[in-house]
Design a protein around this motif. Structure first.
Motif, PDB file in Angstrom:
ATOM      1  N   ASP A   6       0.848  -1.193   0.000  1.00 32.90           N
ATOM      2  CA  ASP A   6       0.000   0.000   0.000  1.00 32.90           C
ATOM      3  C   ASP A   6       0.881   1.239   0.000  1.00 32.90           C
ATOM      4  O   ASP A   6       1.889   1.294   0.703  1.00 32.90           O
ATOM      5  N   CYS A   9       2.890   2.690  -6.291  1.00 29.52           N
ATOM      6  CA  CYS A   9       2.152   2.910  -7.538  1.00 29.52           C
ATOM      7  C   CYS A   9       1.389   1.689  -8.052  1.00 29.52           C
ATOM      8  O   CYS A   9       0.289   1.836  -8.575  1.00 29.52           O
ATOM      9  N   CYS A  12      -2.037   1.674  -6.792  1.00 28.91           N
ATOM     10  CA  CYS A  12      -2.746   2.959  -6.888  1.00 28.91           C
ATOM     11  C   CYS A  12      -3.697   2.954  -8.084  1.00 28.91           C
ATOM     12  O   CYS A  12      -3.384   2.397  -9.140  1.00 28.91           O
ATOM     13  N   THR A  13      -4.828   3.584  -7.910  1.00 32.34           N
ATOM     14  CA  THR A  13      -5.812   3.659  -8.989  1.00 32.34           C
ATOM     15  C   THR A  13      -5.276   4.405 -10.211  1.00 32.34           C
ATOM     16  O   THR A  13      -5.740   4.205 -11.323  1.00 32.34           O
ATOM     17  N   HIS A  14      -4.278   5.260 -10.022  1.00 36.25           N
ATOM     18  CA  HIS A  14      -3.740   6.051 -11.123  1.00 36.25           C
ATOM     19  C   HIS A  14      -2.661   5.332 -11.931  1.00 36.25           C
ATOM     20  O   HIS A  14      -2.266   5.800 -12.990  1.00 36.25           O
ATOM     21  N   CYS A  42       1.548   7.188 -15.020  1.00 38.51           N
ATOM     22  CA  CYS A  42       0.837   7.662 -13.839  1.00 38.51           C
ATOM     23  C   CYS A  42      -0.247   8.595 -14.341  1.00 38.51           C
ATOM     24  O   CYS A  42       0.041   9.592 -14.995  1.00 38.51           O
ATOM     25  N   HIS A  44      -2.332  10.310 -12.369  1.00 40.81           N
ATOM     26  CA  HIS A  44      -2.765  11.246 -11.326  1.00 40.81           C
ATOM     27  C   HIS A  44      -2.960  12.628 -11.942  1.00 40.81           C
ATOM     28  O   HIS A  44      -2.089  13.125 -12.655  1.00 40.81           O
ATOM     29  N   GLY A  59       6.270   5.486  -5.677  1.00 47.18           N
ATOM     30  CA  GLY A  59       5.206   6.001  -4.823  1.00 47.18           C
ATOM     31  C   GLY A  59       5.234   7.511  -4.745  1.00 47.18           C
ATOM     32  O   GLY A  59       6.217   8.146  -5.107  1.00 47.18           O
ATOM     33  N   PHE A  63      -1.185   8.889  -3.564  1.00 46.23           N
ATOM     34  CA  PHE A  63      -1.678   7.499  -3.626  1.00 46.23           C
ATOM     35  C   PHE A  63      -3.170   7.417  -3.322  1.00 46.23           C
ATOM     36  O   PHE A  63      -3.651   7.982  -2.349  1.00 46.23           O
ATOM     37  N   PRO A  65      -5.900   4.165  -3.240  1.00 43.86           N
ATOM     38  CA  PRO A  65      -5.987   2.707  -3.414  1.00 43.86           C
ATOM     39  C   PRO A  65      -6.859   2.315  -4.610  1.00 43.86           C
ATOM     40  O   PRO A  65      -7.948   2.871  -4.797  1.00 43.86           O
TER      41      PRO A  65
END
Length: 69
Positions: A6, A9, A12-14, A42, A44, A59, A63, A65
């Motif tokens: 956790d 990356c 991560c949802t992105h 990424c 994001h 990371g 972040f 989840p």
């Protein structure tokens, strides 16, 4: 293979969200392990203009989840 935790990356949802149904991304979410040479985008919103390429063990403070695979 490297363990993914956790805050990294790969969970991560992105991470690779532009092709989130790929088998490699689903595998990372279910096994929490990833190939150390894998690189993906990424997505994001704060980083979008940078077009970042990150590894599953990278990371940042953004972040979020990912949903369960």
């Amino acid at each position: 293979m490297e363990a993914v935790h956790d805050g990294q990356c790969g969970l991560c949802t992105h991470f690779g969200e532009h092709h989130s149904k790929s088998s490699a991304l689903v595998s990372i979410l279910t096994s929490h392990k990833a190939d150390v040479v894998m690189v993906d985008e990424c997505g994001h919103p704060k980083h979008a203009s940078l077009h970042l390429k990150v590894t599953p063990i990278s990371g940042c403070d953004g972040f979020v989840p990912a949903a369960s695979a």
